[in-house]
Write a protein that holds these residues in place. Structure first.
Motif, PDB file in Angstrom:
ATOM      1  N   ARG A 146       0.918  -1.379  -0.121  1.00 53.92           N
ATOM      2  CA  ARG A 146       0.075   0.026  -0.107  1.00 53.92           C
ATOM      3  C   ARG A 146       0.870   1.180   0.041  1.00 53.92           C
ATOM      4  O   ARG A 146       0.648   2.223  -0.581  1.00 53.92           O
ATOM      5  N   PHE A 147       1.949   1.445   0.829  1.00 58.68           N
ATOM      6  CA  PHE A 147       2.800   2.539   0.933  1.00 58.68           C
ATOM      7  C   PHE A 147       3.576   2.586  -0.206  1.00 58.68           C
ATOM      8  O   PHE A 147       3.606   3.544  -0.944  1.00 58.68           O
ATOM      9  N   LEU A 148       4.095   1.551  -0.879  1.00 63.81           N
ATOM     10  CA  LEU A 148       4.858   1.322  -2.134  1.00 63.81           C
ATOM     11  C   LEU A 148       4.272   1.885  -3.334  1.00 63.81           C
ATOM     12  O   LEU A 148       4.592   2.895  -3.964  1.00 63.81           O
ATOM     13  N   PHE A 149       3.057   1.201  -3.532  1.00 63.83           N
ATOM     14  CA  PHE A 149       2.335   2.034  -4.695  1.00 63.83           C
ATOM     15  C   PHE A 149       1.933   3.360  -4.467  1.00 63.83           C
ATOM     16  O   PHE A 149       1.640   3.919  -5.811  1.00 63.83           O
ATOM     17  N   SER A 150       1.543   3.712  -3.408  1.00 59.23           N
ATOM     18  CA  SER A 150       0.972   5.021  -3.115  1.00 59.23           C
ATOM     19  C   SER A 150       2.044   6.059  -3.486  1.00 59.23           C
ATOM     20  O   SER A 150       1.756   7.424  -3.776  1.00 59.23           O
ATOM     21  N   VAL A 151       3.444   5.772  -3.179  1.00 57.85           N
ATOM     22  CA  VAL A 151       4.432   6.630  -3.327  1.00 57.85           C
ATOM     23  C   VAL A 151       4.999   6.498  -4.972  1.00 57.85           C
ATOM     24  O   VAL A 151       5.201   7.464  -5.654  1.00 57.85           O
ATOM     25  N   LEU A 152       4.900   5.437  -5.384  1.00 59.46           N
ATOM     26  CA  LEU A 152       5.133   5.423  -6.876  1.00 59.46           C
ATOM     27  C   LEU A 152       4.283   6.130  -8.088  1.00 59.46           C
ATOM     28  O   LEU A 152       4.968   6.630  -8.818  1.00 59.46           O
ATOM     29  N   VAL A 153       2.963   6.166  -7.562  1.00 58.70           N
ATOM     30  CA  VAL A 153       2.120   6.682  -8.548  1.00 58.70           C
ATOM     31  C   VAL A 153       2.265   8.256  -8.312  1.00 58.70           C
ATOM     32  O   VAL A 153       1.720   8.796  -9.317  1.00 58.70           O
TER      33      VAL A 153
END
Length: 289
Positions: free
Chosen positions: A47-54
């Motif tokens: 959740r954290f990883l995808f939230s920062v990547l986008v």
């Protein structure tokens, strides 16, 4: 008719607060589906990883220095608290009914009132204090306090609620200091990803394609929640926003029934009623600034 949407104030703040809790309930449903096979730590990490990547690409394209910040201490502390709080949430939606979990998380608004009074110097009336105490009585009911049926699981979302309240106070302070919303989104995602990434190897299960798609939506939803929080706090005060949390319960009851066949117990509804009453009255006992 819709002039309130263009101007900061109570109505605009309420709108963004409702959107926070609608998206938050959808994320809870997704986390519960993912929890069938993945550990809560891994769900939180992705959740954290995808939230920062986008958000990296739009930040790189921006002409503003969005990666620059003078509040890294605040960002780091939010990251630590956020990693713990959201990890607890991912865990709690998988160990108790959705409506019960959501009701206990309502106590975030109860914690907000004393925190806002202490750290934001917001004035609190006697009626607000009484209403908050009634809300805490509802929280106690959620623990089903008797010798044979103490709901220990309720401690998980209660701790998460306290951490969220502390984080919201920090957000308000950062907004008052003119910290950019994109900057806040990025560093929250970055620090929570790093912190949770240190733990996730111990609980790793390789996600399949369906789970990766759900995780992507989870990350997008996480960013939307953060963005709506910023918009709500820019529109009105923290204590005015916090009582709107009760709107999440109908979403939780509806989605819990549709997706998981859950029907809330009488104790859950009684606790929710007291918590909602406490948060609603304590919030609206204050005049709009």
């Amino acid at each position: 008719m819709f002039n309130w949407f263009k101007e900061k104030g109570l109505k605009q703040g309420i709108f963004w607060a409702i959107m926070i809790y609608f998206i938050g309930t959808i994320n809870d449903v997704i986390a519960r589906f993912l929890g069938d096979r993945l550990h809560a730590v891994e769900i939180a990490f992705f959740r954290f990883l995808f939230s920062v990547l986008v958000i990296i690409y739009p930040m790189l394209k921006s002409k503003d220095p969005l990666f620059k910040s003078t509040m890294h201490g605040y960002h780091l502390m939010r990251g630590i608290l956020g990693a713990i709080a959201l990890g607890l949430c991912c865990y709690s939606v998988n160990i108790m009914p959705l409506a019960e979990n959501t009701t206990i998380l309502f106590s975030e608004a109860l914690f907000m009132l004393p925190l806002a009074a202490i750290f934001l110097k917001e004035k609190v009336s006697l009626s607000a204090i009484v209403a908050t105490l009634i809300g805490f009585l509802g929280l106690i009911i959620m623990f089903k306090p008797n010798a044979n049926n103490l709901n220990i699981k309720a401690l998980v979302p209660t701790l998460a609620a306290l951490l969220f309240a502390i984080m919201n106070i920090m957000i308000k302070k950062m907004i008052d200091a003119k910290e950019n919303s994109w900057t806040m989104l990025f560093y929250f995602g970055l620090y929570t990803t790093i912190i949770s990434g240190m733990v996730v190897p111990f609980y790793w299960v390789t996600p399949n394609l369906r789970e990766l798609i759900l995780i992507l939506f989870l990350g997008i939803g996480a960013n939307l929640i953060q963005l709506f929080i910023f918009l709500a706090y820019r529109a009105t005060s923290a204590s005015n926003i916090s009582p709107i949390r009760y709107t999440e319960l109908p979403f939780a009851i509806l989605f819990g029934f549709i997706f998981f066949g859950q029907i809330p117990s009488y104790m859950t509804l009684l606790g929710a009623l007291l918590i909602i009453f406490g948060t609603f009255i304590s919030g609206y006992s204050k005049k709009e600034k």
